[in-house]
Design an enzyme around this catalytic site. Structure first.
Site, short mmCIF file in Angstrom:
data_model
loop_
_atom_site.label_atom_id
_atom_site.label_comp_id
_atom_site.label_asym_id
_atom_site.label_seq_id
_atom_site.Cartn_x
_atom_site.Cartn_y
_atom_site.Cartn_z
N PRO A 2 0.81 -1.22 0.00
CA PRO A 2 0.00 0.00 0.00
C PRO A 2 0.84 1.26 0.00
O PRO A 2 1.67 1.46 0.87
CB PRO A 2 -0.81 -0.10 1.31
CG PRO A 2 -0.70 -1.50 1.74
CD PRO A 2 0.60 -2.00 1.21
N GLU A 3 0.62 2.08 -0.99
CA GLU A 3 1.09 3.45 -0.96
C GLU A 3 -0.17 4.29 -1.15
O GLU A 3 -1.27 3.77 -1.04
CB GLU A 3 2.15 3.69 -2.05
CG GLU A 3 3.49 3.08 -1.68
CD GLU A 3 4.66 3.68 -2.47
OE1 GLU A 3 4.41 4.50 -3.36
OE2 GLU A 3 5.80 3.31 -2.17
N LYS A 54 -1.24 8.31 4.10
CA LYS A 54 -1.56 6.89 4.09
C LYS A 54 -2.44 6.50 5.26
O LYS A 54 -2.60 5.31 5.56
CB LYS A 54 -0.25 6.08 4.08
CG LYS A 54 0.46 6.19 2.72
CD LYS A 54 1.82 5.55 2.70
CE LYS A 54 2.90 6.50 3.10
NZ LYS A 54 4.26 6.08 2.66
N HIS A 88 -5.06 -14.54 7.49
CA HIS A 88 -4.55 -13.24 7.89
C HIS A 88 -5.62 -12.18 8.12
O HIS A 88 -5.35 -11.00 8.00
CB HIS A 88 -3.53 -12.71 6.87
CG HIS A 88 -2.53 -13.72 6.45
ND1 HIS A 88 -1.77 -14.44 7.35
CD2 HIS A 88 -2.17 -14.18 5.22
CE1 HIS A 88 -0.98 -15.27 6.69
NE2 HIS A 88 -1.21 -15.14 5.39
N ARG A 110 1.48 -9.38 7.29
CA ARG A 110 2.64 -9.04 8.11
C ARG A 110 2.30 -8.30 9.39
O ARG A 110 3.20 -7.97 10.17
CB ARG A 110 3.64 -8.24 7.28
CG ARG A 110 4.43 -9.16 6.36
CD ARG A 110 5.43 -8.41 5.54
NE ARG A 110 6.47 -7.81 6.34
CZ ARG A 110 7.55 -7.24 5.83
NH1 ARG A 110 7.71 -7.22 4.53
NH2 ARG A 110 8.44 -6.73 6.60
N ARG A 253 16.65 1.12 2.60
CA ARG A 253 15.64 0.98 1.57
C ARG A 253 16.24 1.19 0.19
O ARG A 253 17.10 2.05 0.01
CB ARG A 253 14.50 1.98 1.80
CG ARG A 253 13.33 1.34 2.45
CD ARG A 253 12.67 2.24 3.45
NE ARG A 253 11.85 1.43 4.36
CZ ARG A 253 11.88 1.56 5.66
NH1 ARG A 253 12.67 2.43 6.20
NH2 ARG A 253 11.13 0.81 6.41
#
Length: 264
Positions: A2-3, A54, A88, A110, A253
Site C-alpha cells: 500500500p502506498e 496513508k 490473515h 505481516r 531501503r
DNA sequence: CCCTCTGTTGGATT
DNA sequence: CAATCCAACAGAGG
C-alpha cells in the site's frame, strides 16, 4: 504494497461499504492490532471516510474517529471469518445500514497495519504534512517544507511530517519523471525541480489509481509483471535513454534511478 | 527439502 | 542527520 493510491482505493471501498452505516461491532482477530477504545465506536455512525497521506479516517457521529493504517501488506475486504474465512484476517468491523449488516475485515499478513478508535483525530492529523494530492500544495510550498540542508531528497520526501502520502516507490518514480537523482542534497534543488517532482509524483499516483481502480483492490505490483518505470528495474535499460537502471540503498531501503537521466 | 535474502510501512535506538 | 534494528510474514532464489 500500500502506498497512497492503494490507500485511496481502500478509502473509496470503505465509503461504499459503510458510509452512513452504524458500527455494530469492532473486534480484533488473531494477531490483529486494534487500539484506543473500540467500544467507543459502537452505536456511532460512519459519517465520512477520509484519507490523509496513508492514514484512513472514518469520522464517527459524535466526534470520534476510526483510524486505520495498512502498513506494508494490509487491505480491507468484505466478508468476515465466519462467512468468508481467509488467511490473515486481523480486525473485524460489523456495520449495519438500512437494516442490512455487512462485515468488513482488515487482511494483513505481516501485521504492520492497525485500527484504532480515538476521541479526536486532530492530533493524529497534526503530525502529518499536507497530503500529496492537496490542491493547496504547490511547488514552492513543497520546496519550503522539504528543501534545504544536506539531507538526501528521498529522505525528505518520505518524511510524512513534511508531505504526507509519498512512499518509496512513488518517490523513486517521481524522481525519475523529474530527472532528479533521489540522493541529491535537498538544499541543492532549484525551484523548477520541486515543481517537476510534485507533478511527477501526481502523475505516478494518477496512473496507478487509474490502473488499479475497480470493484476489488488489485495492486499493480501483483501479477508477476513490474509496471513501474524504474522501481525494481535494475539492471534493465532506462525507458528514456537505454542506460542500465542502477540500484543503491539509503537507510536500508532500495533506490532505483537512471545514472544518465538523473545525475547527482 | 532447507536455508538465505528481500521488502511496499513506521518507530525506536545508536 | 543517518545508519541500524525491529515488528511478522510471504515469496523468490540458491
Amino acid at each position: 504494497m500500500p502506498e497512497l493510491p492503494e490507500v485511496e482505493i481502500a478509502r473509496r471501498l470503505l465509503a461504499r461499504w459503510s458510509h452512513g452505516a452504524e458500527v455494530v461491532a469492532l473486534e480484533p482477530l488473531t494477531g490483529g492490532r486494534l487500539e484506543g477504545d473500540p467500544a467507543a465506536a459502537l452505536g456511532a455512525t460512519l459519517a465520512r471516510w477520509d484519507r490523509h497521506g496513508k492514514l484512513l479516517i472514518g469520522h464517527l457521529s459524535g466526534g470520534g474517529a476510526l483510524l486505520s493504517h495498512l502498513g506494508m501488506t494490509g487491505k480491507w475486504a468484505r466478508g468476515g471469518p465466519h462467512l468468508d474465512p481467509r488467511p490473515h484476517q486481523r480486525v473485524l468491523l460489523t456495520v449495519e445500514r438500512g437494516g442490512e449488516r455487512a462485515q468488513l475485515t482488515l487482511i494483513d499478513p505481516r501485521r504492520l497495519g492497525w485500527v484504532a478508535v480515538v476521541p479526536d483525530p486532530a492530533p493524529w492529523l497534526a503530525r502529518l504534512g499536507p497530503d500529496a494530492l492537496d490542491p493547496a500544495l504547490d511547488g514552492p510550498t513543497l520546496a519550503r517544507r522539504a528543501g534545504g540542508g544536506a539531507a538526501p531528497l528521498k529522505t525528505r520526501l518520505l518524511d510524512q511530517a513534511r508531505v504526507a502520502g509519498l512512499g518509496n516507490i512513488c518517490v523513486l518514480e517521481a524522481c525519475f519523471r523529474a530527472g532528479v537523482h533521489p540522493h541529491t542534497p535537498a538544499g541543492a534543488l532549484p525551484p523548477a525541480a520541486w515543481e517537476r517532482l510534485l507533478a511527477g509524483a501526481r502523475a505516478h499516483i494518477a496512473h496507478t489509481l487509474a490502473a488499479e481502480a475497480g470493484e476489488e483492490i488489485t495492486y499493480l505490483s501483483e501479477g508477476g509483471h513490474n509496471p513501474f518505470l524504474v522501481y525494481g528495474k535494475a539492471p534493465a535499460p532506462c525507458p528514456r535513454c537505454g542506460e542500465p537502471i542502477a540500484k543503491a540503498a539509503l537507510a536500508g531501503r532500495p533506490s532505483f534511478y537512471c545514472p544518465r537521466c538523473q545525475p547527482l
